[in-house]
Design a protein around this motif. Sequence first.
Motif, PDB file in Angstrom:
ATOM      1  N   ALA A   1      43.039 -18.825  49.847  1.00  0.00           N
ATOM      2  CA  ALA A   1      42.221 -19.541  50.829  1.00  0.00           C
ATOM      3  C   ALA A   1      42.625 -19.194  52.250  1.00  0.00           C
ATOM      4  CB  ALA A   1      42.327 -21.043  50.603  1.00  0.00           C
ATOM      5  N   GLY A   2      43.851 -18.751  52.473  1.00  0.00           N
ATOM      6  CA  GLY A   2      44.313 -18.322  53.784  1.00  0.00           C
ATOM      7  C   GLY A   2      44.856 -16.917  53.704  1.00  0.00           C
ATOM      8  N   GLU A   3      45.483 -16.461  54.786  1.00  0.00           N
ATOM      9  CA  GLU A   3      46.013 -15.097  54.786  1.00  0.00           C
ATOM     10  C   GLU A   3      47.134 -14.961  53.769  1.00  0.00           C
ATOM     11  OE1 GLU A   3      47.570 -11.735  57.924  1.00  0.00           O
ATOM     12  OE2 GLU A   3      48.112 -13.820  58.284  1.00  0.00           O
ATOM     13  N   VAL A   4      48.108 -15.850  53.815  1.00  0.00           N
ATOM     14  CA  VAL A   4      49.214 -15.819  52.858  1.00  0.00           C
ATOM     15  C   VAL A   4      49.393 -17.167  52.167  1.00  0.00           C
ATOM     16  CG1 VAL A   4      50.459 -13.993  54.032  1.00  0.00           C
ATOM     17  CG2 VAL A   4      50.868 -16.358  54.700  1.00  0.00           C
ATOM     18  N   GLY A   5      48.743 -18.203  52.645  1.00  0.00           N
ATOM     19  CA  GLY A   5      48.858 -19.532  52.065  1.00  0.00           C
ATOM     20  C   GLY A   5      47.512 -20.028  51.597  1.00  0.00           C
ATOM     21  N   GLY A   6      47.520 -21.159  50.927  1.00  0.00           N
ATOM     22  CA  GLY A   6      46.281 -21.746  50.442  1.00  0.00           C
ATOM     23  C   GLY A   6      46.100 -21.508  48.961  1.00  0.00           C
ATOM     24  N   GLY A   7      45.165 -22.248  48.367  1.00  0.00           N
ATOM     25  CA  GLY A   7      44.939 -22.168  46.940  1.00  0.00           C
ATOM     26  C   GLY A   7      44.269 -20.879  46.527  1.00  0.00           C
ATOM     27  N   LEU A   8      44.207 -20.660  45.208  1.00  0.00           N
ATOM     28  CA  LEU A   8      43.561 -19.483  44.661  1.00  0.00           C
ATOM     29  C   LEU A   8      42.053 -19.711  44.561  1.00  0.00           C
ATOM     30  CD1 LEU A   8      45.877 -18.256  41.755  1.00  0.00           C
ATOM     31  CD2 LEU A   8      45.598 -17.262  44.027  1.00  0.00           C
ATOM     32  N   ILE A   9      41.298 -18.763  45.083  1.00  0.00           N
ATOM     33  CA  ILE A   9      39.844 -18.764  44.963  1.00  0.00           C
ATOM     34  C   ILE A   9      39.495 -17.707  43.919  1.00  0.00           C
ATOM     35  CG2 ILE A   9      37.672 -18.545  46.188  1.00  0.00           C
ATOM     36  CD1 ILE A   9      39.481 -20.789  47.232  1.00  0.00           C
ATOM     37  N   ILE A  10      38.988 -18.128  42.767  1.00  0.00           N
ATOM     38  CA  ILE A  10      38.715 -17.206  41.667  1.00  0.00           C
ATOM     39  C   ILE A  10      37.219 -17.211  41.394  1.00  0.00           C
ATOM     40  CG2 ILE A  10      39.159 -16.675  39.245  1.00  0.00           C
ATOM     41  CD1 ILE A  10      41.878 -17.926  39.554  1.00  0.00           C
ATOM     42  N   ARG A  11      36.610 -16.085  41.660  1.00  0.00           N
ATOM     43  CA  ARG A  11      35.164 -15.898  41.467  1.00  0.00           C
ATOM     44  C   ARG A  11      34.360 -16.999  42.133  1.00  0.00           C
ATOM     45  NH1 ARG A  11      34.079 -13.237  35.446  1.00  0.00           N
ATOM     46  NH2 ARG A  11      34.973 -11.209  35.960  1.00  0.00           N
ATOM     47  N   GLY A  12      34.737 -17.322  43.370  1.00  0.00           N
ATOM     48  CA  GLY A  12      33.965 -18.272  44.159  1.00  0.00           C
ATOM     49  C   GLY A  12      34.215 -19.719  43.844  1.00  0.00           C
ATOM     50  N   GLY A  13      35.137 -20.038  42.929  1.00  0.00           N
ATOM     51  CA  GLY A  13      35.426 -21.427  42.602  1.00  0.00           C
ATOM     52  C   GLY A  13      36.378 -22.058  43.593  1.00  0.00           C
ATOM     53  N   GLN A  14      36.356 -23.372  43.694  1.00  0.00           N
ATOM     54  CA  GLN A  14      37.269 -24.078  44.576  1.00  0.00           C
ATOM     55  C   GLN A  14      38.665 -24.111  43.957  1.00  0.00           C
ATOM     56  OE1 GLN A  14      35.661 -27.919  45.620  1.00  0.00           O
ATOM     57  NE2 GLN A  14      33.594 -27.110  45.908  1.00  0.00           N
ATOM     58  N   PRO A  15      39.730 -24.259  44.790  1.00  0.00           N
ATOM     59  CA  PRO A  15      41.087 -24.253  44.240  1.00  0.00           C
ATOM     60  C   PRO A  15      41.329 -25.312  43.175  1.00  0.00           C
ATOM     61  CG  PRO A  15      41.156 -23.955  46.620  1.00  0.00           C
ATOM     62  CD  PRO A  15      39.729 -24.269  46.266  1.00  0.00           C
ATOM     63  N   ASP A  16      40.698 -26.494  43.300  1.00  0.00           N
ATOM     64  CA  ASP A  16      40.928 -27.544  42.311  1.00  0.00           C
ATOM     65  C   ASP A  16      40.145 -27.319  41.021  1.00  0.00           C
ATOM     66  OD1 ASP A  16      38.675 -28.234  44.175  1.00  0.00           O
ATOM     67  OD2 ASP A  16      38.354 -29.798  42.698  1.00  0.00           O
TER      68      ASP A  16
ATOM     69  N   SER B   1      35.533  -8.762  53.458  1.00  0.00           N
ATOM     70  CA  SER B   1      34.695  -9.386  54.482  1.00  0.00           C
ATOM     71  C   SER B   1      35.411 -10.610  55.039  1.00  0.00           C
ATOM     72  CB  SER B   1      33.353  -9.804  53.889  1.00  0.00           C
ATOM     73  OG  SER B   1      32.684  -8.707  53.302  1.00  0.00           O
ATOM     74  N   GLY B   2      35.158 -10.901  56.297  1.00  0.00           N
ATOM     75  CA  GLY B   2      35.747 -12.083  56.897  1.00  0.00           C
ATOM     76  C   GLY B   2      35.147 -13.354  56.316  1.00  0.00           C
ATOM     77  N   PHE B   3      35.928 -14.438  56.334  1.00  0.00           N
ATOM     78  CA  PHE B   3      35.447 -15.721  55.827  1.00  0.00           C
ATOM     79  C   PHE B   3      34.324 -16.253  56.721  1.00  0.00           C
ATOM     80  CE2 PHE B   3      39.814 -16.555  53.810  1.00  0.00           C
ATOM     81  CZ  PHE B   3      39.372 -16.081  52.588  1.00  0.00           C
TER      82      PHE B   3
ATOM     83  N   LEU C   1      33.706 -14.255  60.291  1.00  0.00           N
ATOM     84  CA  LEU C   1      34.817 -13.663  61.007  1.00  0.00           C
ATOM     85  C   LEU C   1      34.817 -12.146  60.833  1.00  0.00           C
ATOM     86  CD1 LEU C   1      37.646 -16.175  60.024  1.00  0.00           C
ATOM     87  CD2 LEU C   1      36.333 -16.140  62.149  1.00  0.00           C
ATOM     88  N   PRO C   2      35.527 -11.418  61.691  1.00  0.00           N
ATOM     89  CA  PRO C   2      35.617  -9.965  61.510  1.00  0.00           C
ATOM     90  C   PRO C   2      36.260  -9.617  60.174  1.00  0.00           C
ATOM     91  CG  PRO C   2      36.386 -10.617  63.695  1.00  0.00           C
ATOM     92  CD  PRO C   2      36.196 -11.875  62.921  1.00  0.00           C
ATOM     93  N   PRO C   3      35.992  -8.419  59.644  1.00  0.00           N
ATOM     94  CA  PRO C   3      36.599  -8.011  58.372  1.00  0.00           C
ATOM     95  C   PRO C   3      38.125  -8.043  58.445  1.00  0.00           C
ATOM     96  CG  PRO C   3      34.809  -6.531  58.941  1.00  0.00           C
ATOM     97  CD  PRO C   3      35.031  -7.402  60.142  1.00  0.00           C
ATOM     98  N   TYR C   4      38.709  -8.319  57.303  1.00  0.00           N
ATOM     99  CA  TYR C   4      40.164  -8.417  57.183  1.00  0.00           C
ATOM    100  C   TYR C   4      40.692  -7.126  56.571  1.00  0.00           C
ATOM    101  CZ  TYR C   4      44.709 -10.248  55.643  1.00  0.00           C
ATOM    102  OH  TYR C   4      46.048 -10.447  55.434  1.00  0.00           O
ATOM    103  N   PHE C   5      41.762  -6.582  57.144  1.00  0.00           N
ATOM    104  CA  PHE C   5      42.381  -5.375  56.585  1.00  0.00           C
ATOM    105  C   PHE C   5      43.888  -5.463  56.754  1.00  0.00           C
ATOM    106  CE2 PHE C   5      44.249  -1.146  57.154  1.00  0.00           C
ATOM    107  CZ  PHE C   5      43.939  -0.606  55.915  1.00  0.00           C
ATOM    108  N   ARG C   6      44.582  -5.084  55.669  1.00  0.00           N
ATOM    109  CA  ARG C   6      46.045  -5.098  55.707  1.00  0.00           C
ATOM    110  C   ARG C   6      46.586  -3.981  54.820  1.00  0.00           C
ATOM    111  NH1 ARG C   6      47.234  -9.377  52.980  1.00  0.00           N
ATOM    112  NH2 ARG C   6      48.577  -8.453  51.376  1.00  0.00           N
ATOM    113  N   LEU C   7      47.649  -3.348  55.301  1.00  0.00           N
ATOM    114  CA  LEU C   7      48.327  -2.286  54.568  1.00  0.00           C
ATOM    115  C   LEU C   7      49.782  -2.700  54.394  1.00  0.00           C
ATOM    116  CD1 LEU C   7      47.473   0.558  53.501  1.00  0.00           C
ATOM    117  CD2 LEU C   7      48.564   1.499  55.541  1.00  0.00           C
ATOM    118  N   ASP C   8      50.276  -2.647  53.155  1.00  0.00           N
ATOM    119  CA  ASP C   8      51.654  -3.038  52.863  1.00  0.00           C
ATOM    120  C   ASP C   8      52.390  -1.879  52.214  1.00  0.00           C
ATOM    121  OD1 ASP C   8      50.975  -5.563  53.749  1.00  0.00           O
ATOM    122  OD2 ASP C   8      50.648  -6.355  51.734  1.00  0.00           O
TER     123      ASP C   8
ATOM    124  N   ARG D   1      48.184  -4.956  62.351  1.00  0.00           N
ATOM    125  CA  ARG D   1      46.834  -5.441  62.704  1.00  0.00           C
ATOM    126  C   ARG D   1      46.834  -6.962  62.634  1.00  0.00           C
ATOM    127  NH1 ARG D   1      41.125  -3.862  61.881  1.00  0.00           N
ATOM    128  NH2 ARG D   1      39.957  -5.716  61.217  1.00  0.00           N
ATOM    129  N   ARG D   2      46.575  -7.632  63.743  1.00  0.00           N
ATOM    130  CA  ARG D   2      46.530  -9.093  63.788  1.00  0.00           C
ATOM    131  C   ARG D   2      45.118  -9.548  63.438  1.00  0.00           C
ATOM    132  NH1 ARG D   2      50.619 -11.480  66.704  1.00  0.00           N
ATOM    133  NH2 ARG D   2      49.822 -13.378  65.717  1.00  0.00           N
TER     134      ARG D   2
END
Length: 867
Positions: A235-250, A763-765, A798-805, A831-832
Amino acid sequence: MLLGLVVPAAQAQAIRIDLDRAPLREALLDFGARHNVDVVFSERQVASQQTTCRYAGRRLDDAFACLLRGTGLRAERVRRRQYVLAALPPAPDASAPPELPRGSLAGFVADAETQEVLPGAHVYLPALGLGTATNEAGYFVLPALPVQPYRLRISHLGYQVLDTTLVAGAERGVLRLQAASLSAGEVTVEASRERPALEPGVVAVPVQQLDQLPTFPGEPDLFQALQWLPGVHRAGEVGGGLIIRGGQPDQNLYLLDGAPVYHPWHAFSLVSTFQTETFKDVRLYQGLFPAEHGGRLAAVLDAEMKDGARDDPRVLAAVGMLSGRFIVESPLSRSVSFMVSGRRSYLDQLIGTEHPVSEGARRDTLRTGYFFYDTSAKLTLRPGLRHRVSVSYYRGRDVLDVRLPFDLSLDFAEWLRPADLFFEVDQHWGNRLVSTRYQFLYSRRFFLTATAYRSSYSAREATLIRPTAASIVASAYRVRLRDLGLKLDVDYYPALAHQVRAGVQVVRRGFRSDLAARIQRSPGAVDSLDQGSRSEAFEAVADVQDAWQVAPRWQLQPGLRASLFGEDRLLRLSPRLAVRYAAVPERLVLRAGGGIQVQYLHRVRDRYAYLYDLVSSRWLPAGTGAPPATSLHGSAGAEVYPARGLTVALDGYWRRTDGVLLPLDVFQTKDGLAGPGIEVATLLGQYTPGEGRAYGAEIFARYERGPWQVWASYAGARALTRADAGPGRRFRPYDFDVPRAVRGAFSRRTRHWHASLSADWRSGFPVTVPESRYALGDPLDDAPIRYLYRPEVNNGRLPPYFRLDLLAGYRFRVAGVQAQAQLNLYNLTNRRNVIDRLYDPASEGGVEARDRRGLPLLPLLELRIEL
């Protein structure tokens, strides 16, 4: 060498045979081709054999009897239009018991090194084109086979394929698989292509390979690793619940050794409570659940903890950027073993928890204490192959204790003095569970599993605020959810083409919430609020499903789950059906399925009060005021094995959800200190029933060859919601709707080094963009109050999200101890990313947009030793 002929099924027809001293082999093949019969035999059985037969009729059994007369062979029917040749039994001996004509191929599958049983291993019988999967105890059965040797192929993700020969009816034993890993020098060990999964809808997570994927904060974390699967997001960048196939975390169910975990997170959803290295098996069901699982709409994560090493003790200790952890495994005897693990963060030890400050004669103490910990243990007893008992324990907790000046300026020198105006927060939340499981092999065809558990989640949020010299606000809010459950499952193998699993379950849930608040506006004006809410709900469930091998290439898995819930006696039936077709055996498998899911629990939070907000989310049972949520799910896909080591999966899905609770006012601001209270009716009044739509297509490719491993995925999906009440009544993007996502991870492991490079683009949220602003106020006020006009929710993005690790690790030995140093460069390009966008209507120049950005480049280091 076994030979056979598989031909399409046809309606019964007249059979005419006129043979005189014809070769038996050619006669059988010709008979099978003419009459659409699959005949399985070995060259040794028919070598130099001849047949003389004259037959006219419609019975296949009589025709085979004629063909095989005088050969010492008989045709054994294993299922419709499929026969196996077997030797005739010897003449009965009155002094000896009669020999059984049929037997079962049965046994257990385990890890060769750790002796851990392997649930979900694939057991395949090439001669008959049949297969099955091991259950939670690693047990499999292929019943009702003629008593003779058979070649078996056994495979499991992350292990070498085992080809072996077993005799039907022989004593069951343990078949051990070797892990597919790199050995010394230039020799590599590679796993052959394993047979496609027999269980539709399940994603087998390769636990042994998850530590090769980058995670935040640089320590093995199951939920972080799951994000590399298509359709899984945070649900967030590194925190928040799991969103699986569009379902809510609960809408996700998390099971730990059969017991539910309601809040599997630490550090405000930054770190999961699941340590990857404590598990032997993890399975993720996305939308399409077997009948034994239910109670959620989106996904089920079923995790089994390790039983503990059975040969030699093993100790692992590690220190990362956020926490330290350990795992101990050891046998206590030949039949008893255990596993214990623990983890604790140490930020509070680095910066301290209490900070005495003074100014002249005044003394004060600031507090900045926060830490989390978890511990898990499992004791396993194996009196014999027929019996297995395990007791599992888990406890995890977060503790926050803060006392700071009311005005938090960036000048830290202001903190280092006594504060007249301050706020205090004392919060703790966590889970605790105990699970006991008994597994009993009653007979070759009956396997019983009994599970009893107690699981609880509790949270406390105490706040003390002194905003002025004469006013004080204090509150203490507690929530608790407790489960007591008992489940009995039976695996029954009535025939070679059927594997039936049935179960019953009873659960008693207790819900409790308490609020005590005191608001002192002045010494003579004090308001108190004391509320409590208690309720219980009882659920009874019965489920049954059949893995039915209709034909060599076709498998159906029908299932039905019936549940009775609560005082209102809510009865719901949840049918499921999965279909699997091996279009090109071991190359192309097609699958489809659908079903209905029911969720009897709703998760809500007070959207008005200032005093309790961080950990005050509550689970409420479904009832008259909040009917259960339901979903109708359908999916179709294919698994392709185009080359050795390469697997490509394609999936499409669609889900319709009804009865979910959505905020009545999405932009509700905090109103007052205590809010309207915690009564159930009051909380439900802040929500309205709604419906959702989710659909998408996913492509996932995994390549493994020697030391190389590549994961790549693409997901195109939409997740939409619509409230039953409110303006518009139109579907809008869900808060975490991701239309497109591309991920990839490339890794290589050698004897000493392992490294991986991973990329995440999506895609951005969605974000709500105001169309205008307006002002309201009194002519006597200095300035009117400006508000935003937002007629549409989530109308922007929001703008697209991209991260390289980048992850790199080095294994070495020092003083006889195996050690590993691992460096994870999070966000390698620095990239912030924009993770949220707020709009301020108070700006003189109009509405001002302010972006919240994600984390910069972070080097994360972990040191690990193994004994």
